[in-house]
Motif scaffolding. Structure first.
Motif, PDB file in Angstrom:
ATOM      1  N   TYR A   1       0.858  -1.186   0.000  1.00  0.00           N
ATOM      2  CA  TYR A   1       0.000   0.000   0.000  1.00  0.00           C
ATOM      3  C   TYR A   1       0.895   1.237   0.000  1.00  0.00           C
ATOM      4  CZ  TYR A   1      -3.980  -3.002   1.094  1.00  0.00           C
ATOM      5  OH  TYR A   1      -4.953  -3.971   1.051  1.00  0.00           O
ATOM      6  N   PRO A   2       1.302   1.707  -1.168  1.00  0.00           N
ATOM      7  CA  PRO A   2       2.201   2.862  -1.226  1.00  0.00           C
ATOM      8  C   PRO A   2       1.667   4.082  -0.477  1.00  0.00           C
ATOM      9  CG  PRO A   2       1.972   1.843  -3.388  1.00  0.00           C
ATOM     10  CD  PRO A   2       0.972   1.191  -2.501  1.00  0.00           C
ATOM     11  N   GLU A   3       0.337   4.232  -0.429  1.00  0.00           N
ATOM     12  CA  GLU A   3      -0.251   5.376   0.252  1.00  0.00           C
ATOM     13  C   GLU A   3      -0.001   5.363   1.758  1.00  0.00           C
ATOM     14  OE1 GLU A   3      -1.545   2.865  -1.528  1.00  0.00           O
ATOM     15  OE2 GLU A   3      -3.723   2.921  -1.430  1.00  0.00           O
ATOM     16  N   SER A   4       0.442   4.202   2.301  1.00  0.00           N
ATOM     17  CA  SER A   4       0.714   4.114   3.739  1.00  0.00           C
ATOM     18  C   SER A   4       2.142   4.513   4.088  1.00  0.00           C
ATOM     19  CB  SER A   4       0.457   2.684   4.230  1.00  0.00           C
ATOM     20  OG  SER A   4       1.488   1.810   3.782  1.00  0.00           O
ATOM     21  N   ARG A   5       2.989   4.690   3.106  1.00  0.00           N
ATOM     22  CA  ARG A   5       4.392   4.992   3.394  1.00  0.00           C
ATOM     23  C   ARG A   5       4.523   6.342   4.085  1.00  0.00           C
ATOM     24  NH1 ARG A   5       6.383   2.903  -2.548  1.00  0.00           N
ATOM     25  NH2 ARG A   5       6.002   0.679  -2.138  1.00  0.00           N
ATOM     26  N   GLY A   6       5.402   6.363   5.043  1.00  0.00           N
ATOM     27  CA  GLY A   6       5.566   7.559   5.856  1.00  0.00           C
ATOM     28  C   GLY A   6       4.675   7.573   7.078  1.00  0.00           C
ATOM     29  N   ARG A   7       3.737   6.620   7.140  1.00  0.00           N
ATOM     30  CA  ARG A   7       2.872   6.514   8.315  1.00  0.00           C
ATOM     31  C   ARG A   7       3.297   5.309   9.150  1.00  0.00           C
ATOM     32  NH1 ARG A   7      -3.242   7.147   5.860  1.00  0.00           N
ATOM     33  NH2 ARG A   7      -2.795   8.751   4.285  1.00  0.00           N
ATOM     34  N   MET A   8       3.264   5.455  10.420  1.00  0.00           N
ATOM     35  CA  MET A   8       3.560   4.349  11.326  1.00  0.00           C
ATOM     36  C   MET A   8       2.357   4.105  12.225  1.00  0.00           C
ATOM     37  SD  MET A   8       6.475   3.142  10.553  1.00  0.00           S
ATOM     38  CE  MET A   8       6.810   2.092  11.975  1.00  0.00           C
ATOM     39  N   PRO A   9       2.124   2.848  12.579  1.00  0.00           N
ATOM     40  CA  PRO A   9       0.986   2.562  13.461  1.00  0.00           C
ATOM     41  C   PRO A   9       1.170   3.189  14.834  1.00  0.00           C
ATOM     42  CG  PRO A   9       2.364   0.622  13.192  1.00  0.00           C
ATOM     43  CD  PRO A   9       2.881   1.636  12.233  1.00  0.00           C
ATOM     44  N   THR A  10       0.067   3.578  15.416  1.00  0.00           N
ATOM     45  CA  THR A  10       0.105   4.147  16.760  1.00  0.00           C
ATOM     46  C   THR A  10       0.022   3.083  17.838  1.00  0.00           C
ATOM     47  OG1 THR A  10      -2.294   4.455  16.681  1.00  0.00           O
ATOM     48  CG2 THR A  10      -0.918   6.302  15.972  1.00  0.00           C
ATOM     49  N   ALA A  11      -0.388   1.876  17.463  1.00  0.00           N
ATOM     50  CA  ALA A  11      -0.490   0.778  18.428  1.00  0.00           C
ATOM     51  C   ALA A  11      -0.422  -0.545  17.679  1.00  0.00           C
ATOM     52  CB  ALA A  11      -1.795   0.870  19.224  1.00  0.00           C
ATOM     53  N   SER A  12      -0.011  -1.591  18.383  1.00  0.00           N
ATOM     54  CA  SER A  12       0.074  -2.925  17.784  1.00  0.00           C
ATOM     55  C   SER A  12      -0.252  -3.976  18.829  1.00  0.00           C
ATOM     56  CB  SER A  12       1.473  -3.182  17.209  1.00  0.00           C
ATOM     57  OG  SER A  12       2.436  -3.177  18.250  1.00  0.00           O
ATOM     58  N   LEU A  13      -0.684  -5.126  18.332  1.00  0.00           N
ATOM     59  CA  LEU A  13      -1.017  -6.250  19.209  1.00  0.00           C
ATOM     60  C   LEU A  13      -0.765  -7.537  18.438  1.00  0.00           C
ATOM     61  CD1 LEU A  13      -2.292  -7.193  21.925  1.00  0.00           C
ATOM     62  CD2 LEU A  13      -4.502  -7.138  20.766  1.00  0.00           C
ATOM     63  N   VAL A  14      -0.074  -8.477  19.054  1.00  0.00           N
ATOM     64  CA  VAL A  14       0.252  -9.751  18.416  1.00  0.00           C
ATOM     65  C   VAL A  14      -0.533 -10.863  19.106  1.00  0.00           C
ATOM     66  CG1 VAL A  14       2.070 -11.452  17.948  1.00  0.00           C
ATOM     67  CG2 VAL A  14       2.547  -8.993  17.727  1.00  0.00           C
ATOM     68  N   PHE A  15      -1.259 -11.640  18.298  1.00  0.00           N
ATOM     69  CA  PHE A  15      -1.947 -12.838  18.793  1.00  0.00           C
ATOM     70  C   PHE A  15      -1.244 -14.067  18.216  1.00  0.00           C
ATOM     71  CE2 PHE A  15      -5.936 -10.664  20.063  1.00  0.00           C
ATOM     72  CZ  PHE A  15      -6.173 -11.384  21.234  1.00  0.00           C
ATOM     73  N   TRP A  16      -0.788 -14.938  19.091  1.00  0.00           N
ATOM     74  CA  TRP A  16      -0.158 -16.188  18.674  1.00  0.00           C
ATOM     75  C   TRP A  16      -0.993 -17.325  19.226  1.00  0.00           C
ATOM     76  CZ3 TRP A  16       3.347 -18.043  15.429  1.00  0.00           C
ATOM     77  CH2 TRP A  16       3.875 -19.322  15.645  1.00  0.00           C
ATOM     78  N   GLU A  17      -1.631 -18.074  18.338  1.00  0.00           N
ATOM     79  CA  GLU A  17      -2.447 -19.226  18.739  1.00  0.00           C
ATOM     80  C   GLU A  17      -1.665 -20.491  18.401  1.00  0.00           C
ATOM     81  OE1 GLU A  17      -5.233 -19.584  20.291  1.00  0.00           O
ATOM     82  OE2 GLU A  17      -6.091 -17.579  20.327  1.00  0.00           O
ATOM     83  N   PRO A  18      -0.918 -21.067  19.352  1.00  0.00           N
ATOM     84  CA  PRO A  18      -0.050 -22.206  19.024  1.00  0.00           C
ATOM     85  C   PRO A  18      -0.814 -23.463  18.643  1.00  0.00           C
ATOM     86  CG  PRO A  18      -0.081 -21.820  21.384  1.00  0.00           C
ATOM     87  CD  PRO A  18      -0.803 -20.673  20.761  1.00  0.00           C
ATOM     88  N   ARG A  19      -2.035 -23.613  19.145  1.00  0.00           N
ATOM     89  CA  ARG A  19      -2.839 -24.793  18.833  1.00  0.00           C
ATOM     90  C   ARG A  19      -4.147 -24.343  18.187  1.00  0.00           C
ATOM     91  NH1 ARG A  19      -0.453 -29.186  21.055  1.00  0.00           N
ATOM     92  NH2 ARG A  19      -2.229 -30.423  20.354  1.00  0.00           N
ATOM     93  N   ALA A  20      -4.032 -23.513  17.162  1.00  0.00           N
ATOM     94  CA  ALA A  20      -5.229 -22.976  16.513  1.00  0.00           C
ATOM     95  C   ALA A  20      -6.080 -24.084  15.911  1.00  0.00           C
ATOM     96  CB  ALA A  20      -4.827 -21.967  15.443  1.00  0.00           C
ATOM     97  N   THR A  21      -5.437 -25.073  15.263  1.00  0.00           N
ATOM     98  CA  THR A  21      -6.147 -26.202  14.670  1.00  0.00           C
ATOM     99  C   THR A  21      -5.309 -27.459  14.838  1.00  0.00           C
ATOM    100  OG1 THR A  21      -5.129 -26.031  12.467  1.00  0.00           O
ATOM    101  CG2 THR A  21      -7.069 -24.664  12.886  1.00  0.00           C
ATOM    102  N   PHE A  22      -5.923 -28.607  14.559  1.00  0.00           N
ATOM    103  CA  PHE A  22      -5.123 -29.820  14.479  1.00  0.00           C
ATOM    104  C   PHE A  22      -4.270 -29.758  13.220  1.00  0.00           C
ATOM    105  CE2 PHE A  22      -8.532 -31.103  11.658  1.00  0.00           C
ATOM    106  CZ  PHE A  22      -7.951 -32.008  10.789  1.00  0.00           C
TER     107      PHE A  22
END
Length: 439
Positions: A367-388
């Protein structure tokens, strides 16, 4: 034998079973370990991002007939919005852009027309896709022990077609490396979603937090039909008399007399209950492994696209969902996106900072239009056993709803539904377990 009809586990499978039993006149006791219903589809307050976020972006399809009927019964069907026609934008580095836009034609011709419209595919790719669909309808189309990669090679699917269509579908649905993922499950997905009715291939996105799709509405539904829901309590042990479960022990200290029981627990959790009950020999359960899913949420002060979703090409993540463009107003305070990677074992050693940086890079590269912008917040979800782990070997070892105990049944997306570990598979498993119990 007296007692309750007990359903253990309050995810989609358990709720599906409990609702079916309640509608058949069986007062149900639903027991859920967490303080809320939903199982592996839930929402939490976003302490960093604000508002409420889901534990990763879940997507439904028009072919999820049983899921939509369940949501209609609970009165939450409006919480999921279906596309008017199948539409999937594609983006990649270097300015790559394309769109699968399917017209309002009967299936599977809608898909063929959509493929012919794509700039990055040729007419041979479109006819190869139709050949693929026709071949998969024939008896014995998938060879025994065949993987998704082997199937696509044998049926001579072009590389570009695989990259745009088959690989993203298979990876998202099966959540397993395609060199080991079971081709029969892939066949089931394609036949139900893409090579039947055009309506079945449409994508559907929740427009409310996942917790609102089940939650209080499911509790109210069961209580209005003389059922009970216990939250924050787990079943720790099964007591057996003869060939039936007579009682279940609960973590809060209660012992519940059991007329019949459906266990709608994740496979690992159920194995621990069976072991604590000394029933390993009578209730043998296979170890089906696990496959993780990674989701990274980013929030921006301003939007940079009007798309709802996009399939990323040659990127770290496979999908990006622009949640603020499809969620109901007010759910996210700022422009919120979620990037998703399936079968995400390759990220196990990455730090949260590295994962966030990779997500930002994917956005800026596509998304070239996003360049120069940085997120104000982030969150990481890691589901180690999401599925079999949906390998060829594991897919053939999934148990059905019945067990050696006459009144004890299994449900869950890991059981033998004929589908991968999807929401629709979970709902179907609950229905089948309820049918066996009532039968």
């Amino acid at each position: 034998m007296g007692g309750h009809t007990v359903v253990i586990g309050g995810g989609f499978a358990g709720i599906s079973a409990a609702v079916a039993l309640a509608e058949a006149g069986r007062p149900v006791l639903l027991i859920e370990k967490k303080s809320f219903l939903g199982g592996r589809t839930y929402s939490i307050p976003g302490r960093r991002t604000g508002g409420r976020v889901d534990n990763g972006q879940h997507i439904l399809m028009g072919c999820y007939h049983h899921t939509f009927r369940l949501l209609e019964r609970l009165g939450t069907r409006e919480g999921v919005r279906l596309q008017e026609n199948l539409r999937v934008p594609y983006r990649g580095p270097g300015g790559f852009r394309d769109t699968l836009q399917c017209p309002a034609l009967p299936g599977p011709w809608h898909l063929l027309a959509g493929l012919f419209r794509m700039r990055s595919l040729g007419w041979r790719d479109g006819w190869a896709a139709i050949h693929f669909g026709l071949a998969l309808k024939r008896p014995g189309a998938v060879h025994q022990s065949e993987t998704v990669s082997e199937l696509c090679r044998r049926l001579r699917q072009p590389e570009a077609l695989r990259k745009r269509l088959w690989d993203p579908i298979a990876l998202s649905a099966l959540n397993e490396d395609l060199s080991s993922a079971d081709a029969r499950l892939f066949q089931a997905v394609l036949q139900s979603a893409f090579f039947s009715r055009a309506e079945d291939s449409k994508l559907a996105l929740p427009v409310v937090p996942l917790g609102d799709l089940l939650g209080d509405k499911a509790i109210r539904f069961l209580e209005e039909r003389n059922g009970k829901v216990w939250l924050g309590r787990s079943v720790t042990r099964l007591m057996v008399e003869g060939d039936a479960v007579s009682e279940v022990s609960v973590s809060s200290g209660e012992t519940v007399e059991c007329e019949a029981c459906i266990a709608a627990l994740p496979e690992v959790r159920l194995r621990s209950v069976v072991a604590a009950s000394g029933l390993e020999d009578r209730l043998p359960l296979p170890d089906l492994g696990a496959s993780p899913i990674l989701s990274v949420y980013l929030e921006y002060d301003e939007p940079f696209t009007d798309e709802c979703l996009c399939c990323l090409q040659d990127s770290t993540f496979e999908w990006i969902f622009h949640r603020s463009n499809f969620m109901n107003p007010g759910i996210h305070k700022r422009f919120c996106v979620c990037l998703v990677a399936s079968a995400a074992r390759r990220f196990q050693s990455w730090s949260r900072e590295d994962l966030t940086r990779a997500a930002v890079d994917d956005i800026q590269n596509t998304y070239p239009e996003s360049r120069g912008r940085m997120p104000t917040a982030s969150l990481v979800f890691w589901e180690p056993r999401a599925t079999f782990s949906a390998t060829v070997e594991n897919a053939g070892r999934r148990p059905g709803p019945q067990t050696p105990l006459a009144n004890f049944f299994l449900a869950g997306d890991w059981t033998a539904t004929g589908l991968p570990a999807t929401i629709e598979g979970a709902v179907i498993s609950g229905l089948r377990a309820a049918e066996k119990l009532l039968g």
